[in-house]
Design a protein around this motif. Sequence first.
Motif, PDB file in Angstrom:
ATOM      1  N   ALA A   6       1.382   6.812  -2.957  1.00  0.00           N
ATOM      2  CA  ALA A   6       1.442   7.297  -1.579  1.00  0.00           C
ATOM      3  C   ALA A   6       0.213   6.882  -0.771  1.00  0.00           C
ATOM      4  CB  ALA A   6       1.572   8.813  -1.574  1.00  0.00           C
ATOM      5  N   GLU A   7       0.446   6.624   0.527  1.00  0.00           N
ATOM      6  CA  GLU A   7      -0.634   6.197   1.429  1.00  0.00           C
ATOM      7  C   GLU A   7      -1.465   7.406   1.839  1.00  0.00           C
ATOM      8  OE1 GLU A   7      -2.453   2.941   3.742  1.00  0.00           O
ATOM      9  OE2 GLU A   7      -1.491   3.235   1.825  1.00  0.00           O
ATOM     10  N   ASP A   8      -2.191   7.927   0.851  1.00  0.00           N
ATOM     11  CA  ASP A   8      -3.025   9.115   1.027  1.00  0.00           C
ATOM     12  C   ASP A   8      -4.332   8.853   0.287  1.00  0.00           C
ATOM     13  OD1 ASP A   8      -4.155  11.734  -0.047  1.00  0.00           O
ATOM     14  OD2 ASP A   8      -2.644  12.517   1.331  1.00  0.00           O
ATOM     15  N   LEU A   9      -5.445   8.936   0.995  1.00  0.00           N
ATOM     16  CA  LEU A   9      -6.728   8.553   0.406  1.00  0.00           C
ATOM     17  C   LEU A   9      -7.059   9.381  -0.838  1.00  0.00           C
ATOM     18  CD1 LEU A   9      -9.251   6.802   0.511  1.00  0.00           C
ATOM     19  CD2 LEU A   9     -10.266   8.460   2.106  1.00  0.00           C
ATOM     20  N   THR A  43      -5.682  -2.246  -4.899  1.00  0.00           N
ATOM     21  CA  THR A  43      -4.928  -1.239  -4.158  1.00  0.00           C
ATOM     22  C   THR A  43      -4.018  -1.929  -3.147  1.00  0.00           C
ATOM     23  OG1 THR A  43      -5.040   0.586  -2.563  1.00  0.00           O
ATOM     24  CG2 THR A  43      -6.879  -0.966  -2.552  1.00  0.00           C
ATOM     25  N   THR A  44      -2.830  -1.365  -2.947  1.00  0.00           N
ATOM     26  CA  THR A  44      -1.898  -1.938  -1.965  1.00  0.00           C
ATOM     27  C   THR A  44      -1.951  -1.186  -0.642  1.00  0.00           C
ATOM     28  OG1 THR A  44      -0.070  -0.543  -2.740  1.00  0.00           O
ATOM     29  CG2 THR A  44      -0.309  -2.721  -3.755  1.00  0.00           C
ATOM     30  N   THR A  45      -3.013  -0.421  -0.407  1.00  0.00           N
ATOM     31  CA  THR A  45      -3.104   0.326   0.848  1.00  0.00           C
ATOM     32  C   THR A  45      -2.851  -0.579   2.049  1.00  0.00           C
ATOM     33  OG1 THR A  45      -4.470   1.753   2.232  1.00  0.00           O
ATOM     34  CG2 THR A  45      -5.619   0.032   1.002  1.00  0.00           C
ATOM     35  N   SER A  46      -2.186  -0.023   3.057  1.00  0.00           N
ATOM     36  CA  SER A  46      -1.887  -0.802   4.259  1.00  0.00           C
ATOM     37  C   SER A  46      -2.856  -0.494   5.391  1.00  0.00           C
ATOM     38  CB  SER A  46      -0.458  -0.512   4.729  1.00  0.00           C
ATOM     39  OG  SER A  46      -0.301   0.879   5.001  1.00  0.00           O
ATOM     40  N   SER A  47      -3.668   0.562   5.243  1.00  0.00           N
ATOM     41  CA  SER A  47      -4.549   0.925   6.358  1.00  0.00           C
ATOM     42  C   SER A  47      -5.815   1.667   5.953  1.00  0.00           C
ATOM     43  CB  SER A  47      -3.781   1.809   7.357  1.00  0.00           C
ATOM     44  OG  SER A  47      -3.303   2.988   6.722  1.00  0.00           O
ATOM     45  N   LEU A  48      -5.885   2.181   4.746  1.00  0.00           N
ATOM     46  CA  LEU A  48      -7.052   2.973   4.336  1.00  0.00           C
ATOM     47  C   LEU A  48      -8.226   2.075   3.956  1.00  0.00           C
ATOM     48  CD1 LEU A  48      -5.161   5.572   2.122  1.00  0.00           C
ATOM     49  CD2 LEU A  48      -6.049   5.931   4.435  1.00  0.00           C
ATOM     50  N   ARG A  76     -17.201   0.831 -11.094  1.00  0.00           N
ATOM     51  CA  ARG A  76     -17.215  -0.639 -10.986  1.00  0.00           C
ATOM     52  C   ARG A  76     -16.595  -1.104  -9.667  1.00  0.00           C
ATOM     53  NH1 ARG A  76     -12.609  -1.806 -15.649  1.00  0.00           N
ATOM     54  NH2 ARG A  76     -12.093   0.364 -16.009  1.00  0.00           N
ATOM     55  N   PRO A  77     -17.179  -0.731  -8.543  1.00  0.00           N
ATOM     56  CA  PRO A  77     -16.614  -1.123  -7.240  1.00  0.00           C
ATOM     57  C   PRO A  77     -16.520  -2.634  -7.059  1.00  0.00           C
ATOM     58  CG  PRO A  77     -18.849  -0.286  -7.000  1.00  0.00           C
ATOM     59  CD  PRO A  77     -18.417   0.034  -8.394  1.00  0.00           C
ATOM     60  N   GLN A  78     -17.305  -3.393  -7.840  1.00  0.00           N
ATOM     61  CA  GLN A  78     -17.240  -4.857  -7.737  1.00  0.00           C
ATOM     62  C   GLN A  78     -15.901  -5.406  -8.233  1.00  0.00           C
ATOM     63  OE1 GLN A  78     -19.073  -3.182  -9.892  1.00  0.00           O
ATOM     64  NE2 GLN A  78     -18.709  -4.010 -11.943  1.00  0.00           N
ATOM     65  N   ASP A  79     -15.160  -4.613  -9.015  1.00  0.00           N
ATOM     66  CA  ASP A  79     -13.874  -5.053  -9.562  1.00  0.00           C
ATOM     67  C   ASP A  79     -12.689  -4.610  -8.706  1.00  0.00           C
ATOM     68  OD1 ASP A  79     -15.132  -6.253 -11.699  1.00  0.00           O
ATOM     69  OD2 ASP A  79     -14.878  -4.536 -13.047  1.00  0.00           O
ATOM     70  N   VAL A  80     -12.958  -3.919  -7.603  1.00  0.00           N
ATOM     71  CA  VAL A  80     -11.892  -3.353  -6.764  1.00  0.00           C
ATOM     72  C   VAL A  80     -11.670  -4.216  -5.529  1.00  0.00           C
ATOM     73  CG1 VAL A  80     -11.130  -1.328  -5.462  1.00  0.00           C
ATOM     74  CG2 VAL A  80     -12.428  -1.032  -7.589  1.00  0.00           C
ATOM     75  N   ILE A  81     -10.393  -4.407  -5.186  1.00  0.00           N
ATOM     76  CA  ILE A  81     -10.021  -5.267  -4.051  1.00  0.00           C
ATOM     77  C   ILE A  81      -8.700  -4.779  -3.473  1.00  0.00           C
ATOM     78  CG2 ILE A  81      -8.724  -6.928  -5.478  1.00  0.00           C
ATOM     79  CD1 ILE A  81     -10.033  -9.170  -3.720  1.00  0.00           C
ATOM     80  N   GLY A  82      -8.469  -5.087  -2.220  1.00  0.00           N
ATOM     81  CA  GLY A  82      -7.194  -4.771  -1.585  1.00  0.00           C
ATOM     82  C   GLY A  82      -6.218  -5.922  -1.780  1.00  0.00           C
ATOM     83  N   MET A  83      -4.971  -5.572  -2.104  1.00  0.00           N
ATOM     84  CA  MET A  83      -3.913  -6.574  -2.307  1.00  0.00           C
ATOM     85  C   MET A  83      -2.666  -6.021  -1.625  1.00  0.00           C
ATOM     86  SD  MET A  83      -2.868  -8.232  -5.979  1.00  0.00           S
ATOM     87  CE  MET A  83      -2.052  -9.838  -6.072  1.00  0.00           C
ATOM     88  N   HIS A  84      -2.610  -6.170  -0.295  1.00  0.00           N
ATOM     89  CA  HIS A  84      -1.579  -5.522   0.496  1.00  0.00           C
ATOM     90  C   HIS A  84      -0.306  -6.356   0.569  1.00  0.00           C
ATOM     91  CE1 HIS A  84       0.006  -4.136   4.646  1.00  0.00           C
ATOM     92  NE2 HIS A  84       0.566  -3.433   3.688  1.00  0.00           N
ATOM     93  N   PHE A  85       0.693  -5.967  -0.232  1.00  0.00           N
ATOM     94  CA  PHE A  85       2.015  -6.579  -0.174  1.00  0.00           C
ATOM     95  C   PHE A  85       2.795  -5.964   0.987  1.00  0.00           C
ATOM     96  CE2 PHE A  85       0.802  -7.344  -4.533  1.00  0.00           C
ATOM     97  CZ  PHE A  85       1.479  -8.491  -4.920  1.00  0.00           C
ATOM     98  N   PHE A  86       3.824  -6.668   1.428  1.00  0.00           N
ATOM     99  CA  PHE A  86       4.680  -6.163   2.498  1.00  0.00           C
ATOM    100  C   PHE A  86       6.069  -5.860   1.936  1.00  0.00           C
ATOM    101  CE2 PHE A  86       1.144  -7.997   4.549  1.00  0.00           C
ATOM    102  CZ  PHE A  86       0.988  -7.333   5.756  1.00  0.00           C
ATOM    103  N   ASN A  87       6.736  -4.916   2.569  1.00  0.00           N
ATOM    104  CA  ASN A  87       8.022  -4.421   2.081  1.00  0.00           C
ATOM    105  C   ASN A  87       9.191  -5.131   2.773  1.00  0.00           C
ATOM    106  OD1 ASN A  87       9.623  -2.671   0.539  1.00  0.00           O
ATOM    107  ND2 ASN A  87       9.655  -1.119   2.123  1.00  0.00           N
TER     108      ASN A  87
END
Length: 359
Positions: A165-168, A190-195, A206-217
């Motif tokens: 869910a799109e909830d922080l 994370t697939t977040t669309s706006s957060l 390990r924040p260095q290993d985290v990235i946004g990967m926003h797919f579209f529906n």
Amino acid sequence: DLIGVDTARTVLEAMYASSGDRLHAPAPILGHLAEAGLTGQKSGRGFYTYAEAGSSTIVRDAQTPPDGAGLAEGRPVAKVGVAGSGTMASGIAQVFAQAGFAVVLAARSQEKASAAKAAIGKSLDRAVSKGRLTAENAAQTLERISPVGSLDAFADVDLAVEAVAEDLAVKQELFAALDKVCRPGAVLATTTSSLPVIAIARVTSRPQDVIGMHFFNPAPAMKLVEVVRTVLTADDVHATVREICVKVRKHPVDCGDRAGFIVNALLFPYLNNAVKMVEQHYASLDDIDAAMRLGGGYPMGPFELLDVVGLDVSLAIEKVLHKEFRDPGLAPSPLLEHLVAAGCLGRKTGRGFREYARR
């Protein structure tokens, strides 16, 4: 560039003079380019550089390097974990499995995970019936997906993709769990669309290993993935995700970690303004949809699109944009808020801006 940078600036100046809306005020860069004579295709250079004046052939330069230029070497990825059981999670799991990756699909329960895999099976069956996929390929794709009711199965994945869910708070809780379960060196996406991706990354060690990967529906059909790196994302993590996007036949675009990224930051102010036009009795929603399809070249009008996306999802994104940029013009339309409060969320509930036949 096609319209002409100078023309675009003139039109926006006129709109701003008439409306006083800061969203219509021309960006300073338009004035800088116009003053320098860099007016787009007609001059041979604008936001892009062209082979010659009047040409549409783009010449790569420092601002538009070839795709993948200057990237670090990515990390190896053979096994992917997808967390979630909704439409987005199922679609993303299907995308990876069709590309040949072993996929672990984790939900809150084994029952929900198995239901998500069954939904993927139906999606693959539709692709077979339309001749887009062979029955053999569909069966092999489904075999690559292992539904599980616990994140513990992510212990040996190389890439973990969150699609909940799109909830922080919900996403932060999940990433804290992934941090404990996933092996060192695994990429967490994370697939977040706006957060803000950084707010999700900071709950891990390990924040260095985290990235946004926003797919579209719907993920199997939509070709775009927004790749969102934070100020802490490692270069090889960024390279890994871009390489993976190509392997699953998606087009990656890089963008900064700010509300709405690229698509939603441009799309939702447009959608919000369309709703305000109807509120102000400036035009009907049918006429606005027709105008943007036939005059703007959009495949859907704004109200058609809002009903497909979901009015609740749209309202949530508009609230995030308004909160981050603090521009009064980005405040969600009251009409949109009223429809959401009434439970009219679009196609998924049978009614949004229009009514739909129940399936």
